[in-house]
Write an enzyme that holds these catalytic residues in place. Structure first.
Site, PDB file in Angstrom:
ATOM      1  N   ALA A 191      -5.264  -7.166  -1.367  1.00 36.01           N
ATOM      2  CA  ALA A 191      -5.267  -5.728  -1.654  1.00 36.01           C
ATOM      3  C   ALA A 191      -4.063  -5.089  -0.990  1.00 36.01           C
ATOM      4  O   ALA A 191      -3.723  -5.431   0.149  1.00 36.01           O
ATOM      5  CB  ALA A 191      -6.551  -5.070  -1.152  1.00 36.01           C
ATOM      6  N   CYS A 192      -3.424  -4.174  -1.697  1.00 34.39           N
ATOM      7  CA  CYS A 192      -2.295  -3.430  -1.137  1.00 34.39           C
ATOM      8  C   CYS A 192      -2.531  -1.938  -1.405  1.00 34.39           C
ATOM      9  O   CYS A 192      -3.423  -1.574  -2.163  1.00 34.39           O
ATOM     10  CB  CYS A 192      -0.966  -3.890  -1.743  1.00 34.39           C
ATOM     11  SG  CYS A 192      -0.778  -3.561  -3.507  1.00 34.39           S
TER      12      CYS A 192
END
Length: 708
Positions: free
Chosen positions: A187-188
């Protein structure tokens, strides 16, 4: 769907500038010139703000600056093959292939899926080689369309090596060793590029190592949660995340390796080896959770986020969940003053211990409107009752500010077990006068107490009581007990001492007193120092004239400066702030004009060493001017809504404007010189989720910074 990229968005073998900012601005200009964005500069500002959080340069001469921006009309890709290359922060040198990924602020899932497909293709050597060999912009467009069109992302990507063919060997034949199993979450902040590139890099590394890996991509194009059976069978978990992991409790007790997405892209094989080693190490760091399933804290620090990063995440989780209370409470109180008059919060002599707002709400209705007893600055009838309702609702919302701050700081540290002790210690902090600062400290104490108790390995017979009885009881007793027994008296003594000190300054130097009051009002934004100055001012209002009324005007003017200064700074230099911070800046205009100093708390909590001194400088300037000009104010609250209760309105406005400009200039210069500590260090998802809260669209992210 219209095409993401067209030949007019492609430039080949071009010199677009000597640094990444120049390249991003040129590519953003292409998007704007194509009618896909309202302004190139606004798009570039958002892309560079995201770039400031973490460089987007990747190994192999690739860079993917990207953002979600309100300036984007249509999801777009702009591409440049640079000559010469430009440094985008990759360890192996400049980038010559640059994609600007521009997504609308509320991008639709289909477009975000296509953008994610492009990001995944950039980890394939054959695709990168084709981009370098493309002869025309049309060739680049064809290459991109080929990789983004075929199949949408599924959210959870199962990756296993091809199984060995079935065999008819006798049962006594020695079987091949069982394949090892891992799970991962990537996840970013924007959930467009790094999320999927990290997933594919880990996938390839797992295949090369002969390991079965299942990856859950928590990105903008959606996420399919991992099958609980897959999680149960996994030996360890890899978190390649720049933000919090949603539903982290699913992995409680599993050995964990954690890092940012950039490391997963650059060193996926190392992370796979670390995960396998953690699975074999009984003392390895494990995913915390409620109850005995959590296991103990790690002895191994592999992949552990830095202390500064963790502290920042804790504080911003609390702040971002607190924001809706600030916005709702502050605006409701402002409406209460507007409709009911500035005396709506004054004590009603006919109601035992209640102010006009509360007594009117309790004893009246729209069918039995209140009648004011001829009090100046108090409206009766329909407007008075409406003002009373708004005031009571706003005061109720404001009552949750510190408890929510402390509760969700504890939540960020200990997950759900921290909520109860955090909220309680926040309420106790208000009771003992510790305010905002007490909420910060108390939330951290409560979080660590809850996390410590959650790590206890209790007998099976009482294990079920641990999350619902034992943790709330003991963690609340520890944290609130410390606040009440150890911190309450020192804070009370400090408040008394500050009050006596301020009284001793009366009649000496008006300018010095104004500076001191201005500094105090802006130091902790609603905390004990701020409240000491405010109480000192309000206790003198009964005098009716003279120095006490000057002190009240000084305190109110200085207290209005922090939110106004931050609002002005976000408007003048928007590129120093994330899009969500700029939205907070817009709300801060009205909060500041209403004398709601807490409107600056999100900025101060995110970047205290730049914001607080800058606000103190602006507040001291305003305080000195108001005190020197002998402006008098007979209202204890209200901001711009109580000008009618003021003598010297013009000088009050002059002082307010000058202090706001000074504070905004100071914080803008500080952030420009030293880097955007507040905006950069804050994970963009933390800011965005808190924004979702204020918009009424909250996406739960346990253990993660709430999106503002």
């Amino acid at each position: 769907m219209t095409a993401l990229i067209t030949p007019e968005l492609v430039v080949l073998d071009a010199d677009l500038g000597s640094d990444k900012a120049a390249v991003v601005r040129r590519l953003a200009g292409l998007v704007a010139d194509a009618g896909r964005a309202t302004g190139g500069e606004a798009l570039a500002g958002d892309a560079l703000a995201r770039e400031a959080q973490a460089a987007t340069g990747l190994p192999g001469g690739i860079a993917i600056p990207h953002c979600r921006s309100s300036a984007v009309i249509q999801a777009s890709l702009a591409f440049a093959r640079l000559s010469p290359g430009v440094d985008f922060g990759a360890a192996d040198g400049p980038a010559d292939l640059v994609f600007l990924i521009a997504a609308p602020a509320a991008g639709d899932a289909d477009h975000l899926t296509l953008l994610s497909a492009l990001a995944r293709a950039l980890v394939r050597p054959d695709f990168v080689a084709s981009l370098r060999a493309a002869a025309t912009p049309a060739d680049v467009v064809a290459l991109v369309e080929e990789v983004v069109s075929p199949t949408p992302a599924t959210g959870a990507t199962a990756v296993t090596s091809t199984p060995a063919p079935a065999t008819t060997a006798p049962a006594t034949t020695e079987q091949a060793p069982a394949r090892r199993r891992l799970v991962a979450v990537t996840a970013c902040p924007t959930g467009i590029a790094h999320t999927y590139m990290a997933a594919d890099k880990l996938t390839a590394a797992a295949q090369a190592a002969g390991v079965d890996l299942v990856v859950e991509t928590q990105g903008s194009s959606g996420a399919t949660p991992l099958d609980p059976a897959v999680v149960r069978d996994a030996e360890a978990v890899v978190f390649a995340v720049d933000v919090g992991v949603r539903d982290r409790d699913r992995f409680a007790g599993k050995p964990v390796v954690q890092s940012g997405t950039k490391r997963a892209i650059n060193e996926p094989d190392v992370m796979i080896r670390e995960a396998l080693a953690a699975a074999d190490d009984p003392g390895a760091r494990r995913v915390p959770g409620s109850g005995a399933a959590a296991g103990e804290a790690a002895a191994s620090s592999a992949g552990k986020p830095g202390t500064a990063t963790e502290i920042r995440r804790w504080l911003l989780t609390g702040v971002s969940y607190m924001i809706p209370f600030v916005a709702a409470g502050g605006l409701l109180i402002a409406l209460g003053f507007l409709f009911g008059g500035y005396q709506i919060v004054s004590d009603n002599p006919d109601a035992d211990g209640q102010n006009y707002a509360l007594s009117w709400v309790v004893n009246n209705s729209f069918f039995d409107l209140p009648s004011a007893p001829g009090v100046e600055g108090l409206n009766d009838g329909f407007l008075g009752y409406l003002g009373a309702v708004c005031t009571v609702l706003g005061q109720a919302a404001f009552g949750f500010l510190v408890p929510a701050l402390a509760g969700y700081i504890a939540y960020a540290i200990a997950d759900r077990p921290g909520i109860v002790p955090g909220f309680v210690v926040g309420a106790v902090s208000v009771s003992v006068g510790a305010g905002f600062i007490g909420g910060l400290v108390g939330g951290i104490i409560a979080g660590f107490a809850a996390r410590w108790i959650a790590s206890w390995r209790l007998p099976a017979g009482v294990r079920g009581l641990q999350p619902v009885v034992i943790i709330p009881l003991l963690a609340t007793l520890i944290s609130s007990g410390i606040m009440a027994v150890l911190l309450g008296r020192p804070l009370a003594a400090a408040l008394t001492g500050l009050g006596n000190w301020l009284n001793g300054l009366t009649g000496t130097s008006a300018v010095l007193l104004g500076i001191i009051l201005g500094l105090m009002m802006c130091f902790d934004l609603g905390g004990p120092v701020n409240k000491a100055a405010y109480v000192f001012a309000t206790t003198g209002l009964a005098a009716g004239s003279g120095a006490p009324l000057v002190i009240m005007a000084t305190v109110m003017a200085a207290g209005m400066v922090p939110p106004l200064a931050m609002a002005l700074s976000t408007a003048v230099r928007p590129r120093l702030y994330t899009p969500a911070e700029r939205d907070n800046g817009k709300a801060a205009w009205l909060l500041g004009l209403s004398f709601i100093s807490e409107g600056a708390i999100p900025f101060a909590a995110a970047d205290p060493f730049r914001v607080i001194p800058s606000m103190m400088l602006g507040g001291a300037t305003t305080g000195a001017i108001v005190a020197a000009s002998s402006v008098e104010l007979r209202a204890p609250h209200g901001g711009i809504f109580v000008f009618f209760a003021m003598n010297g309105v013009l000088m009050f406005l002059v002082a307010l404007v000058v202090g706001t400009v000074v504070g905004a200039l100071a914080v803008t210069v500080a952030k420009s010189i030293g880097g955007r500590k507040g905006g950069t260090a804050v994970p963009e998802d933390a800011v965005d989720l808190a924004h979702a809260h204020t918009a009424g669209a909250v996406s739960p992210a346990p253990g993660a910074p709430a999106r503002v």
